[in-house]
Design a protein around this motif. Structure first.
Motif, short mmCIF file in Angstrom:
data_model
loop_
_atom_site.label_atom_id
_atom_site.label_comp_id
_atom_site.label_asym_id
_atom_site.label_seq_id
_atom_site.Cartn_x
_atom_site.Cartn_y
_atom_site.Cartn_z
N LEU A 121 -4.03 5.99 0.89
CA LEU A 121 -3.24 4.60 -0.24
C LEU A 121 -4.12 4.56 -1.97
CD1 LEU A 121 -3.60 1.66 2.13
CD2 LEU A 121 -1.91 3.03 1.74
N TYR A 145 -5.16 -3.23 4.38
CA TYR A 145 -4.81 -2.34 5.39
C TYR A 145 -6.14 -2.31 5.98
CZ TYR A 145 -1.00 -2.09 1.98
OH TYR A 145 0.31 -1.92 1.76
N ARG A 196 1.93 3.38 4.64
CA ARG A 196 3.05 2.76 3.55
C ARG A 196 3.67 2.59 3.67
NH1 ARG A 196 1.08 9.07 3.28
NH2 ARG A 196 1.85 9.41 4.90
N GLN A 199 2.84 -1.75 2.94
CA GLN A 199 3.15 -1.06 1.48
C GLN A 199 5.07 -1.16 1.33
OE1 GLN A 199 1.26 2.40 0.02
NE2 GLN A 199 -0.32 1.12 -0.86
N SER A 203 5.76 -4.70 -0.53
CA SER A 203 6.57 -4.99 -1.65
C SER A 203 7.92 -5.71 -2.97
CB SER A 203 6.79 -3.66 -2.38
OG SER A 203 7.56 -2.81 -2.19
#
Length: 204
Positions: A121, A145, A196, A199, A203
């Protein structure tokens, strides 16, 4: 869930908090622990767990007896960090430990897998093994995370994504954010893909 895994996890949690983090905090002012080869250890001291053994400098002792016994062998004062947090292990210094070597390897392997995936990350912060919850985590852009070997709410090893502000959408399957069990994440690439995906979802 295998009771041997639960017992081993509870014992390792107690060792992490009372034997590694507590003495380290009193000597160096930090409770942070780290993943080390075959286990986990202090970031500012020599004590570490490797397999089912406590290791320091040129000495070692099996993870048996009680935490107080191990502290005598290692020459440290056992006990939790004082005044930092309310959540902690419920294991007593004089309670007999129950560390199954095979189950310890399962937990250490999960932490090692998590350490590798978390380092993919962005953010540049090394993963930290936090002793109060016994989970390995990083925070990137106000999202946590991490990986856990299990806890009271979910007794099997799992990975999680925990945004500081609540999100909505298909990815989020838990009150704290999202989780996925270790059984669904058999290798580091799968675990990194889960992070991911978190993430990307965070977002939006």
């Amino acid at each position: 869930m295998d009771p041997a895994l639960t017992t081993t996890r509870r014992s390792l949690h107690g060792i992490a908090e009372l034997l590694l983090a507590g003495p380290q905090y009193r000597s160096s002012g930090t409770i942070r622990l780290q993943v080390t080869p075959g286990g986990f250890g202090q970031v500012a001291g020599p004590l570490r767990v490797q397999g089912a053994t406590l290791v320091w400098e040129d000495d070692q002792v099996p993870l048996g007896g009680t935490i107080r016994d191990l502290a005598v062998w290692a020459g440290v004062e056992a006990g939790a960090p004082v005044g930092l947090y309310s959540d902690s292990t419920d294991i007593d210094l004089d309670e007999a430990l129950g560390v199954d070597p095979a189950e310890a390897d399962v937990i250490h392997g999960w932490f090692a897998l998590g350490d590798a995936a978390l380092r993919t990350l962005d953010g540049g912060t090394p993963p930290v093994l936090w002793p109060e919850h016994f989970d390995l985590a990083v925070a990137v852009d106000r999202v946590n995370y991490g990986v856990s070997p299990g806890d009271a709410s979910l007794p099997e090893p799992y990975a999680y994504v925990g945004p500081w502000e609540q999100r909505e959408g298909e990815f989020w399957n838990a009150p704290f954010g999202a989780f996925c069990t270790a059984a669904e994440l058999p290798h580091a690439d799968a675990l990194a893909d889960f992070f991911r995906a978190g993430q990307a979802a965070a977002s939006r």
